[in-house]
Design a protein around this motif. Structure first.
Motif, PDB file in Angstrom:
ATOM      1  N   THR A 194     -12.870  -6.829 -14.183  1.00 35.21           N
ATOM      2  CA  THR A 194     -12.260  -7.710 -15.177  1.00 35.21           C
ATOM      3  C   THR A 194     -12.698  -9.156 -14.969  1.00 35.21           C
ATOM      4  OG1 THR A 194     -10.336  -6.259 -15.338  1.00 35.21           O
ATOM      5  CG2 THR A 194     -10.077  -8.505 -16.149  1.00 35.21           C
ATOM      6  N   GLN A 230     -11.314  -2.507 -10.080  1.00 32.16           N
ATOM      7  CA  GLN A 230     -11.049  -2.765 -11.495  1.00 32.16           C
ATOM      8  C   GLN A 230     -10.758  -4.240 -11.761  1.00 32.16           C
ATOM      9  OE1 GLN A 230     -11.427  -0.753 -14.075  1.00 32.16           O
ATOM     10  NE2 GLN A 230     -12.185   0.812 -12.655  1.00 32.16           N
ATOM     11  N   ARG A 231     -10.066  -4.892 -10.848  1.00 26.01           N
ATOM     12  CA  ARG A 231      -9.846  -6.334 -11.029  1.00 26.01           C
ATOM     13  C   ARG A 231     -11.160  -7.096 -10.892  1.00 26.01           C
ATOM     14  NH1 ARG A 231      -4.954  -9.249  -7.957  1.00 26.01           N
ATOM     15  NH2 ARG A 231      -3.897  -7.671  -9.214  1.00 26.01           N
ATOM     16  N   HIS A 267      -8.722  -3.406 -16.481  1.00 26.55           N
ATOM     17  CA  HIS A 267      -7.462  -3.221 -15.763  1.00 26.55           C
ATOM     18  C   HIS A 267      -7.310  -4.303 -14.691  1.00 26.55           C
ATOM     19  CE1 HIS A 267      -6.976   0.817 -17.552  1.00 26.55           C
ATOM     20  NE2 HIS A 267      -8.300   0.880 -17.436  1.00 26.55           N
ATOM     21  N   TRP A 268      -6.064  -4.656 -14.409  1.00 25.23           N
ATOM     22  CA  TRP A 268      -5.766  -5.683 -13.402  1.00 25.23           C
ATOM     23  C   TRP A 268      -5.153  -5.006 -12.168  1.00 25.23           C
ATOM     24  CZ3 TRP A 268      -7.793 -10.297 -13.501  1.00 25.23           C
ATOM     25  CH2 TRP A 268      -7.320 -11.286 -12.635  1.00 25.23           C
ATOM     26  N   SER A 269      -5.851  -3.989 -11.689  1.00 27.72           N
ATOM     27  CA  SER A 269      -5.346  -3.244 -10.544  1.00 27.72           C
ATOM     28  C   SER A 269      -6.523  -2.590  -9.847  1.00 27.72           C
ATOM     29  CB  SER A 269      -4.342  -2.179 -11.007  1.00 27.72           C
ATOM     30  OG  SER A 269      -4.949  -1.269 -11.906  1.00 27.72           O
ATOM     31  N   GLU A 270      -6.232  -1.837  -8.795  1.00 22.73           N
ATOM     32  CA  GLU A 270      -7.280  -1.148  -8.063  1.00 22.73           C
ATOM     33  C   GLU A 270      -7.869   0.002  -8.867  1.00 22.73           C
ATOM     34  OE1 GLU A 270      -9.945   0.516  -5.485  1.00 22.73           O
ATOM     35  OE2 GLU A 270      -9.011  -1.469  -5.400  1.00 22.73           O
ATOM     36  N   SER A 295     -18.660 -10.627  -7.495  1.00 22.16           N
ATOM     37  CA  SER A 295     -17.857  -9.629  -8.193  1.00 22.16           C
ATOM     38  C   SER A 295     -18.687  -8.407  -8.565  1.00 22.16           C
ATOM     39  CB  SER A 295     -17.230 -10.242  -9.453  1.00 22.16           C
ATOM     40  OG  SER A 295     -18.228 -10.786 -10.312  1.00 22.16           O
TER      41      SER A 295
END
Length: 292
Positions: free
Chosen positions: A250, A246-247, A107-110, A223
């Motif tokens: 990724t 989540q980012r 996912h590209w979000s919190e 990361s």
């Protein structure tokens, strides 16, 4: 053992055509030859002449074991940390796959869970409700700390010995597009390494190793720590600068893919340029250049 006299005249290619060589660069270059050197300090503006006593075996193209042991292709610290890193990286990939199988969606979000759309979803078995993720995380975290301590030893040794400056930082002349394309063309044709090239890294190797050591691996640790609630509760800025857990996961995955690609290409080039020669060189510090 014979001693041959070699004289090098001219100007250094470290920064540009007019930059003079310094003592460190002279010692580094001569160490590649397995010998020692003395320099005549010429007046400013004139050509400096280096006298090098190369201690290779005469006429056979090989390396005298005594001289090579004194000036190995790879130092003991480089060899030791290389193999520890290799083992840790294998464990990291193995445990990382276990973690990935537990939730192969990115996912590209919190936030990120089943009900939210995925930025990237891999066609892998979905094993989130099995016991594979717990042991995978524990093994991943343990091997990462060993990797980190080993890497710090390597960094300390590389700075102290001048290994980074000599072997990993490309010279300005090596970063020219024509030079880089020439080296890449040779690699893409899957040609083996010439004997004289065994003693030094080319422009592509330097650039790749520099990117791995100083960019990709530090970002992997950054990361990775950003995904740990225990760490981010104390250092919340780690996850904030990456845009959420989540980012960070990724980006961690993409960086891991680049590292795996680097290792695959690295192993391929080892086989092409002479597997036995390279393995022996990285194990004992030197190898017969004719041994492929």
């Amino acid at each position: 053992m014979t001693s041959a006299q070699h004289r090098f005249g001219g100007k250094c290619q470290r920064r540009n055509d007019d930059a003079p060589c310094n003592r460190f660069e002279m010692r580094t270059a001569v160490a590649r030859m397995g010998g020692y050197a003395s320099a005549w300090r010429a007046p400013a503006g004139s050509v400096r002449v280096f006298t090098v006593n190369a201690r290779y075996g005469a006429g056979d193209g090989g390396v005298d074991p005594t001289a090579a042991a004194e000036n190995p292709r790879h130092s003991f610290t480089v060899r030791m940390t290389h193999w520890v890193n290799a083992a840790c990286f294998g464990v990291q990939v193995y445990s990382g796959i276990a973690i990935l199988l537990a939730y192969p969606r990115f996912h590209w979000s919190e936030d990120g869970f089943d009900a939210l759309p995925a930025f990237l979803e891999l066609p892998l078995p979905f094993l989130i409700y099995t016991d594979i993720r717990g042991p995978g995380r524990s093994l991943h975290f343990l091997s990462a700390w060993i990797f980190l301590v080993n890497g710090l030893v390597y960094l300390w040794s590389g700075v102290r010995s001048g290994h980074f400056r000599a072997d990993l930082i490309p010279r300005r002349s090596e970063l020219r597009l024509r030079t880089m394309l020439g080296v890449l063309a040779t690699h893409l044709r899957l040609r083996g390494t010439h004997t004289e090239e065994f003693e030094r890294y080319n422009a592509v190797q330097k650039s790749a190793y520099f990117a791995v050591v100083f960019l990709l691996l530090p970002f992997m640790f950054l990361s990775g720590l950003a995904m740990s609630p225990a760490v981010t509760s104390v250092l919340p800025f780690l996850v904030e600068i990456l845009g959420g857990h989540q980012r960070a996961r990724t980006l961690h995955f993409f960086c891991a893919c680049l590292l795996v690609l680097f290792v695959v290409v690295h192993l391929l080039m080892v086989f092409i340029s002479g597997f036995v020669k390279r393995i022996v060189g990285m194990s004992v510090g030197y190898a017969d250049k004719e041994n492929h």
